[in-house]
Design a protein around this motif. Structure first.
Motif, PDB file in Angstrom:
ATOM      1  N   ASP A 232       0.067   9.148  87.466  1.00  0.00           N
ATOM      2  CA  ASP A 232      -0.439   8.705  88.761  1.00  0.00           C
ATOM      3  C   ASP A 232      -0.762   7.217  88.667  1.00  0.00           C
ATOM      4  O   ASP A 232      -1.192   6.731  87.617  1.00  0.00           O
ATOM      5  N   ILE A 233      -0.571   6.516  89.771  1.00  0.00           N
ATOM      6  CA  ILE A 233      -0.895   5.089  89.828  1.00  0.00           C
ATOM      7  C   ILE A 233      -1.886   4.868  90.959  1.00  0.00           C
ATOM      8  O   ILE A 233      -1.647   5.282  92.085  1.00  0.00           O
ATOM      9  N   VAL A 234      -3.002   4.226  90.622  1.00  0.00           N
ATOM     10  CA  VAL A 234      -3.959   3.807  91.622  1.00  0.00           C
ATOM     11  C   VAL A 234      -4.037   2.284  91.515  1.00  0.00           C
ATOM     12  O   VAL A 234      -4.597   1.753  90.568  1.00  0.00           O
ATOM     13  N   ASP A 235      -3.404   1.605  92.470  1.00  0.00           N
ATOM     14  CA  ASP A 235      -3.322   0.148  92.426  1.00  0.00           C
ATOM     15  C   ASP A 235      -3.673  -0.425  93.793  1.00  0.00           C
ATOM     16  O   ASP A 235      -2.793  -0.779  94.571  1.00  0.00           O
ATOM     17  N   ASP A 236      -4.955  -0.507  94.088  1.00  0.00           N
ATOM     18  CA  ASP A 236      -5.400  -1.075  95.357  1.00  0.00           C
ATOM     19  C   ASP A 236      -5.160  -2.579  95.422  1.00  0.00           C
ATOM     20  O   ASP A 236      -5.094  -3.164  96.500  1.00  0.00           O
TER      21      ASP A 236
ATOM     22  N   LEU B 246     -14.250 -18.981  80.974  1.00  0.00           N
ATOM     23  CA  LEU B 246     -14.645 -18.532  82.306  1.00  0.00           C
ATOM     24  C   LEU B 246     -13.530 -18.777  83.320  1.00  0.00           C
ATOM     25  O   LEU B 246     -13.273 -17.954  84.190  1.00  0.00           O
ATOM     26  N   ASP B 247     -12.862 -19.914  83.225  1.00  0.00           N
ATOM     27  CA  ASP B 247     -11.834 -20.272  84.198  1.00  0.00           C
ATOM     28  C   ASP B 247     -10.526 -19.527  83.985  1.00  0.00           C
ATOM     29  O   ASP B 247      -9.763 -19.327  84.919  1.00  0.00           O
ATOM     30  N   ASN B 248     -10.222 -19.128  82.762  1.00  0.00           N
ATOM     31  CA  ASN B 248      -8.935 -18.512  82.444  1.00  0.00           C
ATOM     32  C   ASN B 248      -9.056 -17.036  82.123  1.00  0.00           C
ATOM     33  O   ASN B 248      -8.332 -16.513  81.291  1.00  0.00           O
ATOM     34  N   VAL B 249      -9.957 -16.345  82.771  1.00  0.00           N
ATOM     35  CA  VAL B 249     -10.107 -14.916  82.538  1.00  0.00           C
ATOM     36  C   VAL B 249      -8.983 -14.189  83.278  1.00  0.00           C
ATOM     37  O   VAL B 249      -8.911 -14.241  84.502  1.00  0.00           O
ATOM     38  N   PRO B 250      -8.066 -13.550  82.541  1.00  0.00           N
ATOM     39  CA  PRO B 250      -6.967 -12.870  83.231  1.00  0.00           C
ATOM     40  C   PRO B 250      -7.430 -11.568  83.872  1.00  0.00           C
ATOM     41  O   PRO B 250      -8.357 -10.926  83.396  1.00  0.00           O
ATOM     42  N   THR B 251      -6.781 -11.218  84.955  1.00  0.00           N
ATOM     43  CA  THR B 251      -7.018  -9.944  85.608  1.00  0.00           C
ATOM     44  C   THR B 251      -5.824  -9.061  85.276  1.00  0.00           C
ATOM     45  O   THR B 251      -4.693  -9.397  85.615  1.00  0.00           O
ATOM     46  N   TYR B 252      -6.061  -7.979  84.590  1.00  0.00           N
ATOM     47  CA  TYR B 252      -4.979  -7.128  84.134  1.00  0.00           C
ATOM     48  C   TYR B 252      -4.625  -6.066  85.159  1.00  0.00           C
ATOM     49  O   TYR B 252      -5.447  -5.659  85.964  1.00  0.00           O
ATOM     50  N   ALA B 253      -3.393  -5.602  85.091  1.00  0.00           N
ATOM     51  CA  ALA B 253      -2.937  -4.524  85.956  1.00  0.00           C
ATOM     52  C   ALA B 253      -3.682  -3.244  85.588  1.00  0.00           C
ATOM     53  O   ALA B 253      -4.012  -3.019  84.425  1.00  0.00           O
ATOM     54  N   PRO B 254      -3.950  -2.389  86.562  1.00  0.00           N
ATOM     55  CA  PRO B 254      -4.636  -1.131  86.256  1.00  0.00           C
ATOM     56  C   PRO B 254      -3.745  -0.190  85.453  1.00  0.00           C
ATOM     57  O   PRO B 254      -2.525  -0.191  85.613  1.00  0.00           O
ATOM     58  N   ALA B 255      -4.355   0.596  84.597  1.00  0.00           N
ATOM     59  CA  ALA B 255      -3.615   1.552  83.771  1.00  0.00           C
ATOM     60  C   ALA B 255      -3.226   2.776  84.589  1.00  0.00           C
ATOM     61  O   ALA B 255      -3.847   3.081  85.611  1.00  0.00           O
ATOM     62  N   VAL B 256      -2.198   3.472  84.117  1.00  0.00           N
ATOM     63  CA  VAL B 256      -1.799   4.720  84.773  1.00  0.00           C
ATOM     64  C   VAL B 256      -2.850   5.781  84.496  1.00  0.00           C
ATOM     65  O   VAL B 256      -3.671   5.648  83.589  1.00  0.00           O
ATOM     66  N   ARG B 257      -2.799   6.859  85.268  1.00  0.00           N
ATOM     67  CA  ARG B 257      -3.748   7.966  85.084  1.00  0.00           C
ATOM     68  C   ARG B 257      -2.983   9.274  85.000  1.00  0.00           C
ATOM     69  O   ARG B 257      -1.887   9.404  85.528  1.00  0.00           O
ATOM     70  N   ASN B 258      -3.598  10.235  84.361  1.00  0.00           N
ATOM     71  CA  ASN B 258      -3.090  11.607  84.345  1.00  0.00           C
ATOM     72  C   ASN B 258      -1.667  11.690  83.789  1.00  0.00           C
ATOM     73  O   ASN B 258      -0.782  12.269  84.420  1.00  0.00           O
ATOM     74  N   LEU B 259      -1.455  11.124  82.602  1.00  0.00           N
ATOM     75  CA  LEU B 259      -0.138  11.173  81.969  1.00  0.00           C
ATOM     76  C   LEU B 259       0.154  12.599  81.513  1.00  0.00           C
ATOM     77  O   LEU B 259      -0.651  13.226  80.831  1.00  0.00           O
ATOM     78  N   ARG B 260       1.313  13.120  81.908  1.00  0.00           N
ATOM     79  CA  ARG B 260       1.725  14.470  81.539  1.00  0.00           C
ATOM     80  C   ARG B 260       3.242  14.469  81.361  1.00  0.00           C
ATOM     81  O   ARG B 260       3.904  13.500  81.716  1.00  0.00           O
ATOM     82  N   ALA B 261       3.777  15.562  80.820  1.00  0.00           N
ATOM     83  CA  ALA B 261       5.213  15.628  80.576  1.00  0.00           C
ATOM     84  C   ALA B 261       5.709  17.057  80.686  1.00  0.00           C
ATOM     85  O   ALA B 261       4.967  18.009  80.442  1.00  0.00           O
TER      86      ALA B 261
END
Length: 132
Positions: free
Chosen positions: A60-64, A32-47
């Motif tokens: 796209d990056i949505v990182d509030d 409970l005390d060591n629950v990591p908060t991960y960075a949000p994943a990218v969205r809409n990957l295209r090439a």
């Protein structure tokens, strides 16, 4: 006399139960005390492929939360032939060069300040213009 014995027995049981539950909490407290908060994943990957052998990946990056500090792209040619590209900043596109004219699997990660990876966003692209 019987009532005094029952009262003492009930008091002991309550005290024993209360202290044993606290000990049980200690078994999982680290989770409970060591629950990591991960960075949000990218969205809409295209090439897009500007020329044969090159692919420009865009997302796209949505990182509030402003957790993202860097990025990682894993390029998989085959299951055993992979390369990792570390990007030390937050970007929304990257051009991968020196690719053969075949399909590649791309995994795009974001990385927070503690080195935790986001969930990967996985797509397959071919570095041939018009065949993204």
């Amino acid at each position: 006399m019987k009532q005094l014995i029952y009262t003492i027995a009930i008091g002991c049981m309550v005290l024993f139960t209360a202290t044993s539950c606290k000990d049980m909490d200690d078994n999982y407290r680290e989770y409970l005390d060591n629950v990591p908060t991960y960075a949000p994943a990218v969205r809409n990957l295209r090439a897009v492929s500007p020329e044969p052998g090159n692919l420009t990946l865009m997302w796209d990056i949505v990182d509030d939360t402003h957790l993202i500090k860097s990025m990682r792209i894993v390029v998989k040619k085959t299951a055993t032939d992979t390369r990792t590209i570390e990007i030390p900043e937050v970007v929304t596109e990257y051009t991968v060069t020196d690719l053969e004219l075949q399909g590649y699997e791309f995994e795009v990660f974001t990385i927070d300040g503690f080195g935790n990876l986001s969930k990967p966003v996985i797509e397959t692209f071919t570095p041939i213009p018009g065949r993204e």
